[in-house]
Structure formats: structure tokens, C-alpha cells
Write a protein that holds these residues in place. Structure first.
Motif, PDB file in Angstrom:
ATOM      1  N   GLY A   1     113.202  97.362 -65.791  1.00 51.31           N
ATOM      2  CA  GLY A   1     111.533  97.046 -66.040  1.00 51.31           C
ATOM      3  C   GLY A   1     110.054  97.663 -66.192  1.00 51.31           C
ATOM      4  O   GLY A   1     109.218  97.259 -66.260  1.00 51.31           O
ATOM      5  N   ARG A   2     110.361  98.841 -64.421  1.00 54.83           N
ATOM      6  CA  ARG A   2     109.250 100.006 -64.750  1.00 54.83           C
ATOM      7  C   ARG A   2     108.355 100.594 -65.763  1.00 54.83           C
ATOM      8  O   ARG A   2     107.117 100.636 -66.446  1.00 54.83           O
ATOM      9  N   PHE A   3     109.399 100.421 -67.300  1.00 49.53           N
ATOM     10  CA  PHE A   3     108.792 101.274 -68.881  1.00 49.53           C
ATOM     11  C   PHE A   3     108.698  99.815 -69.730  1.00 49.53           C
ATOM     12  O   PHE A   3     108.399 100.409 -70.664  1.00 49.53           O
ATOM     13  N   TYR A   4     108.581  98.529 -69.216  1.00 49.98           N
ATOM     14  CA  TYR A   4     108.717  97.765 -70.689  1.00 49.98           C
ATOM     15  C   TYR A   4     107.198  97.535 -70.475  1.00 49.98           C
ATOM     16  O   TYR A   4     106.445  97.509 -72.073  1.00 49.98           O
ATOM     17  N   ASP A   5     106.631  98.359 -70.240  1.00 48.81           N
ATOM     18  CA  ASP A   5     105.114  98.838 -70.916  1.00 48.81           C
ATOM     19  C   ASP A   5     104.941  99.373 -71.471  1.00 48.81           C
ATOM     20  O   ASP A   5     104.240  99.540 -72.474  1.00 48.81           O
ATOM     21  N   HIS A   6     106.531 100.294 -71.905  1.00 47.18           N
ATOM     22  CA  HIS A   6     106.008 101.202 -72.376  1.00 47.18           C
ATOM     23  C   HIS A   6     106.841 101.323 -74.346  1.00 47.18           C
ATOM     24  O   HIS A   6     106.774 101.620 -75.870  1.00 47.18           O
ATOM     25  N   PHE A   7     107.756  99.663 -74.502  1.00 47.29           N
ATOM     26  CA  PHE A   7     108.268  99.059 -74.826  1.00 47.29           C
ATOM     27  C   PHE A   7     106.592  98.170 -76.358  1.00 47.29           C
ATOM     28  O   PHE A   7     106.330  97.198 -75.550  1.00 47.29           O
ATOM     29  N   ASP A   8     107.362  97.989 -77.488  1.00 43.78           N
ATOM     30  CA  ASP A   8     106.530  97.139 -78.249  1.00 43.78           C
ATOM     31  C   ASP A   8     107.194  95.713 -78.041  1.00 43.78           C
ATOM     32  O   ASP A   8     106.759  94.854 -78.013  1.00 43.78           O
ATOM     33  N   HIS A   9     108.530  95.914 -78.080  1.00 43.60           N
ATOM     34  CA  HIS A   9     109.429  94.473 -78.220  1.00 43.60           C
ATOM     35  C   HIS A   9     110.242  95.201 -77.058  1.00 43.60           C
ATOM     36  O   HIS A   9     110.637  96.320 -77.194  1.00 43.60           O
ATOM     37  N   VAL A  10     110.685  93.670 -76.288  1.00 46.65           N
ATOM     38  CA  VAL A  10     112.020  93.384 -75.239  1.00 46.65           C
ATOM     39  C   VAL A  10     113.193  92.915 -75.838  1.00 46.65           C
ATOM     40  O   VAL A  10     112.573  91.347 -76.013  1.00 46.65           O
ATOM     41  N   VAL A  11     114.007  93.154 -76.087  1.00 46.14           N
ATOM     42  CA  VAL A  11     115.782  92.284 -77.062  1.00 46.14           C
ATOM     43  C   VAL A  11     116.466  92.307 -76.120  1.00 46.14           C
ATOM     44  O   VAL A  11     117.335  92.684 -75.873  1.00 46.14           O
ATOM     45  N   LEU A  12     116.555  90.895 -76.016  1.00 44.72           N
ATOM     46  CA  LEU A  12     117.826  90.225 -75.228  1.00 44.72           C
ATOM     47  C   LEU A  12     119.098  90.316 -76.157  1.00 44.72           C
ATOM     48  O   LEU A  12     118.561  89.128 -77.206  1.00 44.72           O
ATOM     49  N   LEU A  13     120.037  90.808 -75.766  1.00 46.03           N
ATOM     50  CA  LEU A  13     121.392  90.155 -76.786  1.00 46.03           C
ATOM     51  C   LEU A  13     122.267  89.836 -75.872  1.00 46.03           C
ATOM     52  O   LEU A  13     122.519  89.989 -74.359  1.00 46.03           O
ATOM     53  N   SER A  14     122.571  88.712 -76.400  1.00 42.05           N
ATOM     54  CA  SER A  14     123.120  87.555 -75.262  1.00 42.05           C
ATOM     55  C   SER A  14     124.551  86.925 -76.453  1.00 42.05           C
ATOM     56  O   SER A  14     124.644  87.533 -77.669  1.00 42.05           O
ATOM     57  N   ALA A  15     124.937  86.612 -75.738  1.00 39.79           N
ATOM     58  CA  ALA A  15     126.616  85.757 -75.861  1.00 39.79           C
ATOM     59  C   ALA A  15     126.736  84.952 -75.562  1.00 39.79           C
ATOM     60  O   ALA A  15     127.124  85.184 -73.977  1.00 39.79           O
TER      61      ALA A  15
END
Length: 165
Positions: A78-92
Motif C-alpha cells: 500500500g505504501r507504493f499504490y501512488d506509484h502505480f497507474d492501476h492496481v488490479v486484483l486477481l481473484s478466484a
């Protein structure tokens, strides 16, 4: 250029997907290695496999010619979320996760009863937190690895096109 974090629970398909992106010649980093992660202690003194923060900052701050795909699920991500353009949750669904973990051969995690219990706890407690912070959720039991990779490549391309405007 776009940077995309692919996160999710054990067995969700993160390593398989990042492998497919790398096979396509894209910059794709699996952070579940000593190069990108290290053992630390959490607030309660328990072992915690976290990102090496200096290496992650250097990776994310580096100029790139194309999109960057990073996969992992760490307590300090979470400390790096602002460095990512998108956060993708892969689920199943949980039964799918457990079946995949039982059948995989390249990763021993999740084979012991203690580890399986921890996985159940993470799905109940951690996955909702990941879902709340994700921009996009993709169910890896619905889409093939190729379809998932296509979606992420398109997401990276859209971000590139958006940044050119």
C-alpha cells in the motif's frame, strides 16, 4: 509509461499471469523472490515477507519505454499504490484457489494444514482490503491466462494513450 500492480491471494494466478506477460516480451516483475522481497517482523513480532522498499522505489521511479507489470501481495504494498497507474486484483472463488494450490508444483506454499488455514484467513481478512483498494478486479476462474494478459496489455496501452493527450 504505465505501471500496473497485479495483486491477489495465493492461487489466484499472479505468477502464471506475470509469466505470460514476460513471455510476450513485456517488462513483468514477480516480486516473490529474494531480489524484491525480504523477511521482516510485523508489529506482533511475526515473520512477514515484505517488499524491499528501496528496490521497489527504484524500479517504479525508473523511466520506461513501455508498460511495467508488477505482481505480488505484500503487507507493505500500500505504501507504493501512488506509484502505480492501476492496481488490479486477481481473484478466484476459494475452492478454485485451494485446488490450484494443491495441484501446483512450482511453489510449495499452501501444502501444510497450517499454511492452508492461513490462506483461509487471508481470503477472509486480506482479500476484502485488496478489493477496496483495487481499481479493477479480474476473476481468473472466468478468463484464460491469454485473456487476462490481453486485458492488462490493453490497460497499459490505454494508459499510454491517455498520457499522450
Amino acid at each position: 509509461m504505465a505501471s500496473i500492480l497485479i495483486t491477489g491471494m495465493s492461487g489466484s494466478g499472479k505468477s502464471t499471469l506475470i509469466g505470460e506477460l514476460a513471455a510476450r516480451g513485456l517488462r513483468a516483475i514477480d516480486t516473490d523472490s529474494d531480489e524484491w522481497s525480504e523477511w521482516s517482523e510485523d508489529e506482533e513480532g511475526s515473520p512477514d515477507w515484505v517488499w524491499r522498499e528501496n528496490q521497489m522505489r527504484a524500479l517504479l521511479d525508473r523511466q520506461r519505454a513501455g508498460p511495467l507489470f508488477v505482481c505480488g501481495c505484500k503487507t507493505n504494498q500500500g505504501r507504493f499504490y501512488d506509484h502505480f497507474d492501476h492496481v488490479v486484483l486477481l481473484s478466484a472463488p476459494l475452492p478454485v484457489l485451494l485446488q490450484r494450490i494443491a495441484q501446483r508444483t512450482g511453489n510449495p506454499y499452501g501444502k501444510s494444514p497450517e499454511e492452508r488455514a492461513l490462506i483461509l484467513e487471508h481470503v477472509a481478512v486480506v482479500e476484502p482490503l485488496l478489493r477496496a483498494s483495487a481499481d479493477i478486479e479480474l476473476d481468473s476462474s472466468v478468463y484464460s491466462v491469454d485473456e487476462l494478459a490481453d486485458r492488462l496489455v490493453a490497460l497499459g496501452s490505454q494508459e499510454q494513450a491517455h498520457r499522450r493527450l
